[in-house]
Design an enzyme around this catalytic site. Structure first.
Site: not given
Lengths: 669, 669, 669
Positions: C144, C303
């Site tokens: 991320e 995720e």
């Protein structure tokens, strides 16, 4: 104590003009027999480094002595003079918000040696000077001491040594705190980062525990100095304050009261509470029970409100109600902060017994009646012995852990849960002690209530299981047992360890939204039958289910359970229900524990408190915490109402004015 | 002034492409006869240290002159160039939030000598260059000057000297500010701590007063430089702005308008106000009255809104209504900020007369009609003389003191109380002046309204008593008289000093919750009869009680009183009632003062303003501040409606469109 | 991909006791065939500077291989070890909030060479060690990644060079950004001030663009290193995350996904969404469409939530619904963050597939059924090809510009407008792609929806006009076209450039208060016919007016218009109406574009998604996003429901349980 003490904090230094004689005249008229002085005015007593001027102390001591008013002298160490900060800016605490700024009180680093050097010097100068004065009956060390979030490099340095002491190796530390997470491992002591930015709650909570230890150490250090001067007839005390929510609210997060109180002779407290229509007596009772339990005996109320804020200005009768409520919890002193309203600075609107005009006012007039009654009844009301069969277990560790891992929404804190439980007991006139994890007296209680004991050692949980097994009764709330003392969530089935005594387990928990208890099992009606914020999806193993959730998906899970375990009973509340449901659950537990009696037939706003006086007779206080007169049947042995000196017979009618008080002395318990 | 000025702020520098001729063409079409230039663009005029480029100034001056448009040149000192900050980062003000960051305007330390050196140089270069230009009629020094919270070590150093000057000794200072409290004493000037962290409101308020003095000094310094160049036919002005709440709202906390205005020839103001359905004219009136009162004569509106924000885009008719409202308060100029909407940076959505497309739009079209009417009626409307018999007393000191000691809840500020009173007078068409503590003209008024005069000197309060004694009428609100000019609460019976004139006293005050006025004494109905936030428990000595509280415990106390004192009357409002009650109390006081006349039979949304023009005739403006047409009987001497040139006879019907205006010239007052 | 991947993030390092074999046993039971490891635990793998320990990596790889579970290895660079910060404190990013503090992840300066040196070393050590391991199928670079607001002096220095590169001269820069305003001109590169305090949105937005470029560069650099080791059968991916509002919500402000995705082989995403009663599938769809569109092919969900937060704990059936929804959008992988709930630190309450007790639980039990079905249907469901005829154009530049110039009230962001439009298409079962300004595929769509394209280059707007001219259909919202790519508001008539295609113009805009659409033109009923927040006062030139405002002053202006332009149609929504109105406008546009078919007869909560599988057959997913069972007629060719293996005939009844799924394979499209 020989005498009920009725006092005020007195600041001769703050007076806008010479008032000492007039103040004493007005004090005497109000029955004030105690003043506390000197604890806020270091810069007056030591105007320059090493230059001392105790004029105001000397003259006040002499004048009070002459008037027969006792004096408590405070060490003035909680507010530091300008010269010190100018010479040594590093006495200011470095906190997570950065370096300190001069201005407010309680801004210093209580571990800073420069500060400690000056603090010791002023203490020795002041206490050495006054200790032989006949007016001085005792000392207050510092004032509402806390750690003020000191966390600069020197504190960090000490913290590392503390951690090293506790864990021995970095490997043990990494494991205990789970520091592998997000690459937070400390693989060498030299790498230990400042804890200020940590996102690891275990590390953060350990630091909080360390900071509380700093407070304990600081107070012990001050006491040891004052003890060198203390006469045998004098005492050392300290005014502990409480978790704050615009008023005293619950457990103090920054101080371990139980540990810190070891250093003082008599435990003291500062108790501030809502007033006017919001006056309930709950804070007086909770803080009083907490303070009494520190040493298991009578205590001082070193500060409480007189007029205080505009929204606290007492209704007629309330000042009396408050004063006797303190006594009913075991206080031997009621002292107002403060005598006169201050004309400058930040507490201008925290009014004292006198308004800014320094003349009489309605609150002062009411104080006169209290002073009169305290004097008249001192022998009968002093040193009240209380023996409670119920207790509430509170814990700094649990509080800190729930600051790191708050309930969803962030609106319900640990102290809210404590008060949710405590207040219901109060409303039912169940007298309580407060237990701390260090307390060794579990076995003397028939009922222990355990709110949200999120962080606790194996040993503590095992002791609680043992207590139940041996016939004790416990009521737990949700979250109890979840994590160990390092806030590591336990990997056993939850609720860990205590699940044995509770006869339940769960692996999931959710936020409660639009959830009720199935079938209104406690008959509280639709408006009180809802569950909010939190619900654990309990599965009973051996427990009886007292309530199921009513929910389209979680309806098979239990909300509240009760389990027979050994000789005792463990109740578990797995969710946040209404006050009404909590009250019903606690009533059930009280009945099981054999605590239900005639006093429980009365309920808030009629409050009953009792104890045994020095003559061995029972004193029963009846309080009306409402704006309407009340009347009820007196159920105990014949007695005398001490304020009116009327005989009250068993089953006779007892009437209380709005915000009224009655005190009945009788035989028996 | 010879001519009504209708202007715009003009930024040739911001234009996305060459537009000067087209802009002037469009200005002429709209009757614009004034532009203000140069006040924001230092970095354009001095692109590098000591390198000057006045191209845009020169060409605009020449072009405007040719078009017959007057020019005000602003000194560009409120927004500093990048090169200055890069060379001398310390020109940025250090504030309680820390060191400054480059970016916004008004971020410099106005006491910094480096800044002052460069500022003086650019002023002399610019004004020296333009002062002989025939287009230039005057100068604006700086822009909405304030102190920007400058409080770094150099400012602190000056503040200490200022305090030393005022108090002489630390002993006097400690006493005046009550610095014994929390050990804040300054026992040696060397110990004086930074005031940034102080919790002592007296010290904080003194610093605020000192900071306001910095602004006064700065503007006087700028004016003295410009005065060296100013031609006799030119003026110096400044655009004072007001306390801000998303719009101009009340007294400016950071500037002493009265003192600062001494330096300029003509007082000017920036007035921004709600619009659309929320347009009331109140801010136009309040800010206009405030500015007119600074020098007791006509003033400039140097900035006001054209289109501005999306929620301010005027409804058809509103731009006209606003323009004439300014004139009716005594303005000789209405200038829009700004001519064209800006295509970059933070004020992109603060739109000018032109939208971003730089073509005509409905608001611009309406401006054309205003320009036309201003030109036509200039001789009749210019230099309007106003003689008001009522005044409102405002005070920077009172404002600051109520920032330190706010009303409970924190939602009602000093300016809210000022506006609560002022707005009611406005709604009743009571023309007002604004008084400042320095004003020496109390005696010329029949009524003085005194909102929340929390901090005031003995001398000021005594003057107010004297004023009543001599036949004046005062309406005080709560909190008046409570503290002296050092915000030390007075130790006399409250309300101190003025209690004599008001015939009351009190020693307690509380928050108002669920309280009403007993028996609805002002007949405002249940929904308006409540009291909120604050209530003083008044006990009359000689006063007549106009209203008691309705409350189970405080019902014996007075809420509003009126007292005959000498030749005059003092009314005291001891609580915060509704607007409706305030209006009734003020109406009563107006009637007592003889201020109730035919104009008071009209009420908001019909607003009447009047004055005497240069020909000695009465000009009466009638405004319809509503979205519905109105019609009413004209009660004065026969006159001529100047916009329509219609004759209006006494008792003739006058009709106003929604958001409409009429202007009647007549004989008599 | 050869196989649908069903995975979990696995942290052997976080386990409270030895669990590897047991974890693998439980994974196999749940059909888990993939784990992601190593991306968070740099301090475990490099406990001291240059000392490496890959024990946990090695043992997990071996054990997974033995169990037939694939492994993605993450580079552990997003969370830095304590030793690095202690040795080199300057690796922490300096942000507008000041210097960094150690503790959280993602706190480093991604341009700092010290950090980059260590990052490269650990990447080479780790990837070099694992790249030949047969268990490893690919790599995730970092996690991320964003720029973490790094803006210290070194970053500023690079930014100046970047600006110089783009603009050449300060003169060009000053002009493009309008820096004359408030004296912000940069007349020499040496004067360039830190951008941190700027009030110039053009400058601020350029800095934001530069910061996004830093992210693109950083990921490309990491990929280039990993590519040196990557086997031909391995891939590099990255888990892009989204604008966050307690869950994935819209366009990521800090990353240019389109540009950054160039560096990876397979686009990946982290998708988190509301659950329980708030589960709608919208985030799964929007984020899936966004990620699929990055490379125009299948993607990974690296995720997504298992149990997660207490308010996300899935209802029975929801975990299945979510898993198949991901597949329906074109995902080839569904991976949970994470396998087991963590016992310490900040994500303790972000629960994994296992609870803290590490045993089975209801969510884990449901995962078993998903694993089973994934395995059974892998061949039929993998590599689904989607061909959508509608697209939504999103833009980082537009998002940033609306952060600088937000809509009034500040409650409606760019992403809210994006989702307002996207969600309506989702509810109508209109399959969408996401377009970015760099996309070159406009022409392949029949409908492009353009929300709030506030900042855009001339070239982009011209391309959109061209698209319409050539037969395309566009729906614009308000604000589109207003400013150029430097956020300079265009000085052309608005809406600039696209006004040609839309056949409208406006020069004023206002806040919408108490405004409706005249005559309820879309028949949505009074409660949905209102307009809020924003309204442009549109004047049609050639457009047909679909709706006028109902307002006493703005009633003549258009609110929504439609214009035929060349071969296509441009719809313009000049205000913020209700979702219901937006849906009607979009339905109209869909019909015009020929997108209305049988799938549109079904509506949310029944969601239909389809694509072509590897066998060339059509897969249609039917989802019931509601808590009630639904039943409807199946309108397509006969097919087989794959989960039940039932034949479904055309017009046969299809029933879905609450939160149910059906998957039908059939011929035809």
């Amino acid at each position: 104590m020989q005498q009920l003490l009725y006092g005020v904090a007195y600041y001769d230094e703050y007076m806008p003009y010479e008032r000492l004689d007039e103040d004493i005249r007005m004090m005497k008229e109000a029955g004030i027999n105690l003043v506390r002085i000197a604890e806020s005015t270091w810069s007056t007593h030591e105007p320059q480094n090493g230059v001392f001027d105790f004029t105001s102390v000397d003259r006040v001591l002499d004048a009070m002595h002459q008037a027969g008013i006792h004096v408590i002298v405070g060490t003035p160490t909680y507010a530091i003079p300008t010269w010190m900060v100018k010479e040594h800016p590093d006495v200011l605490a470095v906190t997570p918000n950065g370096p300190g700024r001069y201005g407010a009180r309680q801004i210093m680093d209580i571990t800073n040696p420069t500060y400690l050097f000056y603090a010791e010097r002023i203490i020795r100068k002041l206490i050495g000077r006054v200790c032989k004065h006949p007016a001085v009956i005792g000392y207050q060390i510092d004032n509402e001491t806390k750690h003020y979030h000191t966390s600069g490099p020197n504190v960090q340095q000490r913290f590392i040594k503390y951690v090293k002491e506790r864990f021995g190796t970095v490997e043990e530390l990494n494991k205990a705190f789970g520091l592998d997470y997000w690459s937070n491992r400390i693989n060498s002591w030299e790498d230990f980062p400042s804890v200020v930015g940590t996102i690891n709650g275990s590390l953060g909570a350990e630091f909080a525990r360390f900071q509380r230890q700093l407070v304990t150490d600081f107070l012990a250090w001050q006491a040891s100095i004052v003890n060198e001067y203390k006469r045998p007839d004098q005492f050392v005390t300290h005014n502990f304050d409480f978790g704050w929510r615009g008023h005293s609210h619950g457990v103090q997060p920054d101080v371990d009261h139980f540990a810190a109180a070891q250093a003082v002779d008599i435990a003291g407290a500062d108790i501030y509470h809502p007033s006017q229509d919001k006056l309930t007596g709950k804070e007086i009772s909770f803080c009083g029970d907490s303070t009494r339990s520190l040493k298991g005996t009578n205590y001082f109320v070193l500060e409480t409100q007189a007029q205080a804020f505009p929204h606290w200005t007492p209704y007629p009768g309330q000042l009396r109600l408050q004063a006797f409520s303190h006594l009913a919890s075991g206080a031997n002193m009621v002292e107002y902060w403060h005598w006169h309203s201050i004309h400058n600075s930040i507490e201008t609107y925290w009014k004292g017994l006198l308004s800014h005009d320094l003349g009489p006012n309605p609150t002062y007039e009411e104080a006169k009646t209290i002073g009169r009654d305290f004097a008249k009844l001192s022998d009968k009301l002093i040193n009240l012995k209380k023996k409670n069969r119920a207790a509430v277990l509170v814990s700094n560790e649990a509080l800190t852990s729930m600051q790191w891992f708050p309930l969803p929404g962030g609106n319900v804190s640990y102290n809210d849960v404590v008060r949710l439980m405590y207040d219901r007991l109060y409303e039912m006139n169940i007298g309580c002690d407060i237990l701390y994890p260090q307390s060794d007296s579990f076995e003397q209680y028939d009922l222990i209530v355990v709110p949200a004991l999120y962080a606790a050692s194996d040993e503590l949980l095992a002791r609680l299981n043992e207590y139940v097994k041996n016939g004790g009764n416990i009521v737990y709330t949700f979250k109890s047992g979840f994590a160990n003392e390092h806030i590591k969530v336990r990997s056993e089935t939850q609720p860990a360890i205590i699940g044995d005594a509770c006869g339940i387990q769960y692996s999931q928990f959710v936020e409660a939204r639009d959830v009720t208890l199935k079938g209104d099992p406690f008959e509280v009606g639709a408006e009180h039958n809802n569950v909010n914020v939190w619900m654990e999806l309990l599965v009973p193993t051996t427990a009886e289910v007292l309530a199921f959730y009513d929910h389209p998906h979680w309806g098979a899970y239990a909300a509240i359970t009760e389990n027979r375990y050994g000789q005792g009973t463990a109740t578990y509340i797995g969710c946040l229900p209404s006050e009404q449901v909590i009250r019903k659950v606690l009533e059930r537990a009280c009945r099981t524990a054999g605590l239900w009696g005639v006093d429980q037939e009365l309920q808030f706003p009629i409050i009953v408190k009792s104890g045994i006086n020095e003559a061995g007779r029972t004193i029963r206080y009846y309080f009306n915490y409402s704006d309407e007169p009340v009347s009820f049947s007196y159920p105990h042995e014949d007695g005398v109402e001490l304020l009116t000196e009327q005989l009250i017979r068993t089953n006779g009618q007892l009437s209380l004015e709005r915000w009224g008080v009655a005190i009945i002395e009788a035989d028996g318990e």
